[in-house]
Design a protein around this motif. Sequence first.
Motif, PDB file in Angstrom:
ATOM      1  N   LEU A   1      11.875  -5.260   2.615  1.00 33.98           N
ATOM      2  CA  LEU A   1      10.789  -5.369   1.641  1.00 33.98           C
ATOM      3  C   LEU A   1      10.246  -3.998   1.265  1.00 33.98           C
ATOM      4  N   ARG A   2      10.004  -3.826  -0.039  1.00 32.96           N
ATOM      5  CA  ARG A   2       9.418  -2.588  -0.515  1.00 32.96           C
ATOM      6  C   ARG A   2       8.159  -2.803  -1.364  1.00 32.96           C
ATOM      7  N   LYS A   3       8.157  -3.842  -2.194  1.00 34.24           N
ATOM      8  CA  LYS A   3       6.988  -4.039  -3.056  1.00 34.24           C
ATOM      9  C   LYS A   3       6.821  -5.511  -3.396  1.00 34.24           C
ATOM     10  N   VAL A   4       5.559  -5.941  -3.457  1.00 32.34           N
ATOM     11  CA  VAL A   4       5.224  -7.299  -3.885  1.00 32.34           C
ATOM     12  C   VAL A   4       4.147  -7.207  -4.959  1.00 32.34           C
ATOM     13  N   ILE A   5       4.320  -7.968  -6.023  1.00 33.62           N
ATOM     14  CA  ILE A   5       3.314  -8.043  -7.091  1.00 33.62           C
ATOM     15  C   ILE A   5       2.915  -9.508  -7.237  1.00 33.62           C
ATOM     16  N   VAL A   6       1.632  -9.777  -7.095  1.00 34.41           N
ATOM     17  CA  VAL A   6       1.133 -11.146  -7.199  1.00 34.41           C
ATOM     18  C   VAL A   6       0.098 -11.203  -8.318  1.00 34.41           C
TER      19      VAL A   6
ATOM     20  N   GLN B   1       4.335 -10.640   5.400  1.00 33.06           N
ATOM     21  CA  GLN B   1       4.370  -9.533   6.354  1.00 33.06           C
ATOM     22  C   GLN B   1       4.163  -9.993   7.796  1.00 33.06           C
ATOM     23  N   GLN B   2       4.104 -11.327   7.991  1.00 31.99           N
ATOM     24  CA  GLN B   2       3.957 -11.898   9.330  1.00 31.99           C
ATOM     25  C   GLN B   2       2.807 -11.260  10.115  1.00 31.99           C
ATOM     26  N   GLY B   3       1.665 -11.184   9.434  1.00 30.39           N
ATOM     27  CA  GLY B   3       0.441 -10.763  10.101  1.00 30.39           C
ATOM     28  C   GLY B   3       0.195  -9.273  10.161  1.00 30.39           C
ATOM     29  N   LYS B   4       1.070  -8.471   9.574  1.00 26.71           N
ATOM     30  CA  LYS B   4       0.799  -7.022   9.542  1.00 26.71           C
ATOM     31  C   LYS B   4      -0.422  -6.772   8.656  1.00 26.71           C
ATOM     32  N   ARG B   5      -1.345  -5.992   9.160  1.00 24.49           N
ATOM     33  CA  ARG B   5      -2.512  -5.616   8.357  1.00 24.49           C
ATOM     34  C   ARG B   5      -2.151  -4.398   7.528  1.00 24.49           C
ATOM     35  N   PRO B   6      -2.632  -4.322   6.293  1.00 21.25           N
ATOM     36  CA  PRO B   6      -2.338  -3.130   5.492  1.00 21.25           C
ATOM     37  C   PRO B   6      -2.988  -1.890   6.079  1.00 21.25           C
ATOM     38  N   ASN B   7      -2.382  -0.752   5.827  1.00 24.50           N
ATOM     39  CA  ASN B   7      -2.977   0.514   6.264  1.00 24.50           C
ATOM     40  C   ASN B   7      -4.184   0.871   5.418  1.00 24.50           C
ATOM     41  N   SER B   8      -4.120   0.534   4.123  1.00 25.77           N
ATOM     42  CA  SER B   8      -5.229   0.863   3.229  1.00 25.77           C
ATOM     43  C   SER B   8      -5.365  -0.181   2.134  1.00 25.77           C
ATOM     44  N   VAL B   9      -6.569  -0.256   1.595  1.00 24.90           N
ATOM     45  CA  VAL B   9      -6.888  -1.174   0.498  1.00 24.90           C
ATOM     46  C   VAL B   9      -7.641  -0.395  -0.570  1.00 24.90           C
ATOM     47  N   THR B  10      -7.138  -0.456  -1.790  1.00 28.11           N
ATOM     48  CA  THR B  10      -7.799   0.194  -2.925  1.00 28.11           C
ATOM     49  C   THR B  10      -7.970  -0.837  -4.029  1.00 28.11           C
ATOM     50  N   ALA B  11      -9.175  -0.939  -4.559  1.00 23.57           N
ATOM     51  CA  ALA B  11      -9.433  -1.942  -5.605  1.00 23.57           C
ATOM     52  C   ALA B  11     -10.260  -1.367  -6.742  1.00 23.57           C
TER      53      ALA B  11
ATOM     54  N   THR C   1      -1.330  -0.894   0.997  1.00 27.67           N
ATOM     55  CA  THR C   1      -0.212  -0.089   1.487  1.00 27.67           C
ATOM     56  C   THR C   1       0.105  -0.464   2.930  1.00 27.67           C
ATOM     57  N   TYR C   2       1.407  -0.499   3.230  1.00 29.51           N
ATOM     58  CA  TYR C   2       1.916  -0.748   4.573  1.00 29.51           C
ATOM     59  C   TYR C   2       2.832   0.415   4.939  1.00 29.51           C
ATOM     60  N   ASP C   3       3.353   0.436   6.147  1.00 23.63           N
ATOM     61  CA  ASP C   3       4.200   1.555   6.574  1.00 23.63           C
ATOM     62  C   ASP C   3       5.388   1.766   5.645  1.00 23.63           C
ATOM     63  N   SER C   4       6.017   0.679   5.194  1.00 24.79           N
ATOM     64  CA  SER C   4       7.212   0.823   4.355  1.00 24.79           C
ATOM     65  C   SER C   4       7.199  -0.095   3.142  1.00 24.79           C
ATOM     66  N   ALA C   5       6.010  -0.533   2.746  1.00 26.95           N
ATOM     67  CA  ALA C   5       5.920  -1.433   1.585  1.00 26.95           C
ATOM     68  C   ALA C   5       4.548  -1.304   0.932  1.00 26.95           C
ATOM     69  N   MET C   6       4.440  -1.891  -0.245  1.00 36.37           N
ATOM     70  CA  MET C   6       3.192  -1.891  -1.005  1.00 36.37           C
ATOM     71  C   MET C   6       3.037  -3.227  -1.696  1.00 36.37           C
ATOM     72  N   ALA C   7       1.797  -3.655  -1.866  1.00 35.72           N
ATOM     73  CA  ALA C   7       1.520  -4.861  -2.644  1.00 35.72           C
ATOM     74  C   ALA C   7       0.510  -4.531  -3.724  1.00 35.72           C
ATOM     75  N   ILE C   8       0.724  -5.094  -4.902  1.00 37.49           N
ATOM     76  CA  ILE C   8      -0.219  -4.967  -6.009  1.00 37.49           C
ATOM     77  C   ILE C   8      -0.677  -6.371  -6.375  1.00 37.49           C
ATOM     78  N   LEU C   9      -1.946  -6.639  -6.184  1.00 38.15           N
ATOM     79  CA  LEU C   9      -2.523  -7.943  -6.490  1.00 38.15           C
ATOM     80  C   LEU C   9      -3.309  -7.824  -7.784  1.00 38.15           C
ATOM     81  N   GLU C  10      -3.096  -8.761  -8.699  1.00 38.16           N
ATOM     82  CA  GLU C  10      -3.756  -8.708 -10.004  1.00 38.16           C
ATOM     83  C   GLU C  10      -4.496 -10.016 -10.286  1.00 38.16           C
ATOM     84  N   PRO C  11      -5.643 -10.199  -9.636  1.00 41.42           N
ATOM     85  CA  PRO C  11      -6.468 -11.382  -9.910  1.00 41.42           C
ATOM     86  C   PRO C  11      -7.322 -11.157 -11.152  1.00 41.42           C
ATOM     87  N   SER C  12      -7.359 -12.160 -12.031  1.00 41.88           N
ATOM     88  CA  SER C  12      -8.093 -11.948 -13.283  1.00 41.88           C
ATOM     89  C   SER C  12      -8.553 -13.246 -13.910  1.00 41.88           C
ATOM     90  N   TRP C  13      -9.716 -13.166 -14.537  1.00 40.28           N
ATOM     91  CA  TRP C  13     -10.216 -14.233 -15.402  1.00 40.28           C
ATOM     92  C   TRP C  13      -9.994 -13.864 -16.870  1.00 40.28           C
TER      93      TRP C  13
END
Length: 368
Positions: A170-175, A221-231, A253-265
């Motif tokens: 895994l490298r990137k997830v976009i939700v 990520q089976q319970g891995k907590r992200p290293n950082s959160v930016t919003a 951000t995680y050790d070897s992956a990133m997630a971008i979450l795009e919640p919107s109204w």
Amino acid sequence: MKNAFSLSFCVILLTLTSTFAQKKPIKLGVVGLTHGHVGWILSREAKDDIIMVGIVETNRDLAQRLSNKHGFPMEMVFNSMEEMIAAVKPEAVAGFGNIYDHLAIVEICAPKGIHVMVEKPLAVSLEHAQKMEALAKKHKIHLLTNYETSWYPTNLKAYELLQEGTIGDLRKVIVRDGHKGPKKIGVSAEFLNFLTDPILNGGGAIMDFGCYGANLMTWLQQGKRPNSVTAVTQQLQPENNPKVDDDATIILTYDSAMAILEPSWNWPIGRKDMEIYGLKGAIYADNRHDMRVRISEGYSGFKEEAFKLGERDAPYDEPFSLFASVIRGETTLGSYDPYSLENNMITMEILEAAVQSSKSQRTIQLKN
């Protein structure tokens, strides 16, 4: 011979009695009718897993409207949880009011051994969530959180393919989750009132739809907590959502992956979709039933396989079947299942950090 027959008959009778007792419907109380998702239980076909025995709602006009629509008798409606519990003795409770009240539901139910399911997110804040978790563990009750996306066959298939290594590491997830906005899609006045209240909902779109991506990523990520959160949040409809954000972007951000979450109204078309990228390919969970898998070939080429998936098998096809199955001990949730408390505590940690980040305009580092 007679004694052997009698013994066999007793064994059969005990087996039938045990089976009947095990399948006796779980008595469910519903707390609150203001959440738009309450129709999920009110319109549910009668089954042998759960039976609704009481409702708590102080807004009699709202209760009467829903009674007229769904056919439940107003005699089932009580003014307080204590009154309902004393009268009908529920074994489980489902919360369908504002998110702030989730803590109060657990505070009343947990000491009585009553299991609780709430609509997403688990709580309005990490502090509330931690109090709820402590009560659930102390009194040994199940405390589950319902997400619509938990029941998507595409999300399950995507998870399985990722775990099997189909697309590599895994490298990137976009939700992406959301719609045009609660007022624009015409939610009830009662639902709109708490969705757009920063106290009762904990925030706007960042909480209402940000929770989906945080929940799914914690599962992937089976319970891995992200290293950082930016919003980053914006308010693009101040006339409709004057007190809360209505658009957010959250980066994990995680050790070897990133997630971008795009919640919107502010999405022109309602959506709940996810893209998962690995070293060898990508998975596109386009909606509940449609999914595509692309495996890389050369620089920009790929081989694609499309899937049209049917509903998941019971009890994983909807929240109440699984709630009953978990309570009965028939089903044990998988590690960091989207429905589970262990997942949703991390989800709340992510949401809390996202809210803090958006307010402070800085990245929040999470201690591992």
